[in-house]
Design an enzyme around this catalytic site. Structure first.
Site, PDB file in Angstrom:
ATOM      1  N   ASP A 180     -24.893 -10.156  56.237  1.00  0.00           N
ATOM      2  CA  ASP A 180     -24.742  -9.268  57.331  1.00  0.00           C
ATOM      3  C   ASP A 180     -26.325  -9.336  57.929  1.00  0.00           C
ATOM      4  OD1 ASP A 180     -23.063  -6.605  58.352  1.00  0.00           O
ATOM      5  OD2 ASP A 180     -25.090  -6.633  58.957  1.00  0.00           O
ATOM      6  N   ARG A 185     -11.608  -3.950  77.268  1.00  0.00           N
ATOM      7  CA  ARG A 185     -11.209  -4.803  76.073  1.00  0.00           C
ATOM      8  C   ARG A 185     -11.998  -6.148  76.544  1.00  0.00           C
ATOM      9  NH1 ARG A 185      -6.699  -3.695  72.988  1.00  0.00           N
ATOM     10  NH2 ARG A 185      -5.829  -1.612  73.615  1.00  0.00           N
ATOM     11  N   ASP A 220       0.559  -6.148  60.004  1.00  0.00           N
ATOM     12  CA  ASP A 220       1.652  -5.718  60.767  1.00  0.00           C
ATOM     13  C   ASP A 220       2.790  -5.586  59.883  1.00  0.00           C
ATOM     14  OD1 ASP A 220      -0.249  -5.359  62.899  1.00  0.00           O
ATOM     15  OD2 ASP A 220       0.261  -7.393  63.641  1.00  0.00           O
ATOM     16  N   ARG A 240       2.919  -2.987  57.386  1.00  0.00           N
ATOM     17  CA  ARG A 240       3.293  -1.600  57.916  1.00  0.00           C
ATOM     18  C   ARG A 240       4.822  -1.515  58.256  1.00  0.00           C
ATOM     19  NH1 ARG A 240      -2.005  -2.182  61.644  1.00  0.00           N
ATOM     20  NH2 ARG A 240      -3.287  -0.775  60.358  1.00  0.00           N
ATOM     21  N   HIS A 259      -1.744 -10.114  66.980  1.00  0.00           N
ATOM     22  CA  HIS A 259      -1.950  -9.052  66.566  1.00  0.00           C
ATOM     23  C   HIS A 259      -2.626  -7.995  67.351  1.00  0.00           C
ATOM     24  CE1 HIS A 259      -3.410  -6.317  63.531  1.00  0.00           C
ATOM     25  NE2 HIS A 259      -4.762  -6.435  63.769  1.00  0.00           N
TER      26      HIS A 259
END
Ligand code: NAI
Length: 304
Positions: A30, A85, A145, A148, A172
């Protein structure tokens, strides 16, 4: 060895999940080197209780990804209140683009797995900027997904999640395509067990479930980390798992030159084969909308 770039909430949970599942050693990288080192130290203190001798090492030095079989990019920003976005997409494209170049420099033979959102677009950017072979760059989102989708099928029918099978393809994101025609319980199609109305309700819940978590706690963490353990295991242990990942097809599903979720065989060589399924007219319509959404977003990418 697996390198994970991004030691934030999701990156560190993925590292812990790899450790817990005894999959491989991890190098956690990181920009905030102390964060990566601190996360690694904390995990190593847990490893004794896990009775596993694998290692997690934290660093701020990208050259330490050298020799990795798998590199996971999960670095990026979350959307800020005043950010669109598209602004977020362009910010994260800069981050993913620059990390992809480091990957090409230090680990050119790796498989490269993308997590950062918008994930399909970031997978396209990573492939373009790294220059790695098409089948070695793929993104994870549809597996989550699909998990889920399976959860809500099991809940509706009051059966074990283990006995459910389901696939989600496409973006996605909001235009994802849960494939009702291929969902089943122990091989029995869900259309034999549930009304169209109930199935539509499950599909709606599947599409909104990520946003539901984000609304409540700010980020999704445990479910993506669990999905990553499955993906990582498929590649590291050459499992030939059939899963939906974001990849750049060569004409399959009528797609070329951009990345989108489709069912594949995932193994030691990355995306080893794309499985082309016949879609119902409703799924085809949704998939076409997904293609259009991704193409429109790519056309708004700023140069890196
Ligand atoms: P976070 O903000 O907790 O962590 C991001 C980390 O990236 C920070 O530690 C930051 O220092 C690091 N970073 C930023 N730029 C970097 C660079 N150039 N090099 C190295 N490190 C850098 O964010 P969180 O919650 O961990 O989410 C990360 C990403 O994963 C987001 O884009 C999120 O939307 C995405 N995500 C994707 C999922 C999927 O299914 N594909 C599921 C969940 C999250």
């Amino acid at each position: 060895m697996i390198a994970i770039v991004g030691a934030g909430r999701v990156g560190s949970e993925i590292a812990y999940s790899i450790l817990e599942n005894r999959i491989d050693d991890v190098t956690l990288i990181d920009l905030q080197a102390d964060l990566a080192k601190g996360e690694a130290l904390d995990m190593m203190q847990a490893a004794t209780a896990l009775e596993f001798d694998g290692a997690v090492h934290g660093t701020g030095d990208f050259s330490e990804m050298k020799g990795s079989d798998l590199v996971i990019i999960v670095a990026g920003q979350a959307r800020k209140p005043d950010q669109t976005r598209i602004d977020l997409m362009n910010k994260n494209a800069q981050i993913v683009g620059s990390i992809s170049k480091e990957v090409a420099k230090y680990a050119p033979d790796c498989k490269l797995l993308i997590v950062t959102n918008p994930m399909d677009i970031m997978t396209y950017v990573a492939r373009r900027e790294s220059g790695l072979p098409k089948n070695h760059v793929f993104g994870m989102g549809n597996i989550l997904d699909s998990m889920r989708f399976r959860t809500y099928i099991a809940e509706e029918l009051g059966v074990s999640r283990e006995d459910t099978q389901a696939l989600v393809i496409g973006e996605h994101g909001d235009s994802m395509v849960p494939l009702a025609e291929y969902a089943c319980v122990a091989g029995v199609p869900i259309s034999d067990l549930l009304s169209k109305e109930k199935i539509d309700g499950i599909i709606h819940k599947t599409v909104t479930s990520g946003a539901d978590v984000i609304k409540l706690k700010g980020a999704t963490v445990y479910a993506p980390a669990a999905a990553f353990a499955l993906t990582t295991d498929a590649v590291v242990n050459d499992r030939k798992r059939v899963m939906s990942v974001s990849t750049c097809p060569s004409g399959e599903y009528g797609c070329n030159d951009f990345s989108i979720g489709v069912p594949v065989v995932l193994g030691g060589d990355g995306v080893e084969r794309i499985l082309e399924l016949k879609l119902s007219s409703e799924s085809q319509r949704r998939f076409d909308a997904s293609v259009n959404a991704l193409k429109a977003a790519i056309s708004l990418l700023s140069p890196i």
